[in-house]
Design a protein around this motif. Sequence first.
Motif, mmCIF file in Angstrom:
data_model
loop_
_atom_site.group_PDB
_atom_site.id
_atom_site.type_symbol
_atom_site.label_atom_id
_atom_site.label_comp_id
_atom_site.label_asym_id
_atom_site.label_seq_id
_atom_site.Cartn_x
_atom_site.Cartn_y
_atom_site.Cartn_z
ATOM 1 N N GLU A 19 0.793 -0.994 -0.050
ATOM 2 C CA GLU A 19 0.151 0.112 -0.020
ATOM 3 C C GLU A 19 0.997 1.135 -0.082
ATOM 4 O OE1 GLU A 19 -2.887 -0.347 3.120
ATOM 5 O OE2 GLU A 19 -3.879 -2.204 2.446
ATOM 6 N N ARG A 22 2.558 2.144 -3.306
ATOM 7 C CA ARG A 22 1.781 2.771 -4.458
ATOM 8 C C ARG A 22 1.793 3.966 -4.183
ATOM 9 N NH1 ARG A 22 -1.068 -2.130 -3.836
ATOM 10 N NH2 ARG A 22 -2.452 -1.352 -2.206
ATOM 11 N N ASP A 24 2.714 8.149 -3.793
ATOM 12 C CA ASP A 24 3.956 8.856 -4.692
ATOM 13 C C ASP A 24 4.495 9.579 -3.478
ATOM 14 O OD1 ASP A 24 2.190 10.951 -3.667
ATOM 15 O OD2 ASP A 24 1.805 11.752 -5.753
#
Length: 48
Positions: A19, A22, A24
């Motif tokens: 998680e 993913r 940025d």
Amino acid sequence: MSVVRSVNNWIAYRRTVAELGRLDRRALQDIGITRDEIHAFARTTATR
């Protein structure tokens, strides 16, 4: 530590790494961690 607890901790660790991976750089910065700290953060939170 029981086998079940170990497996559950490992699953929580992998889920947390996935998680956070993913997100940025900016989103990670908002929660106060860097990409380099993801694994250490996941280790500490998975064992709680």
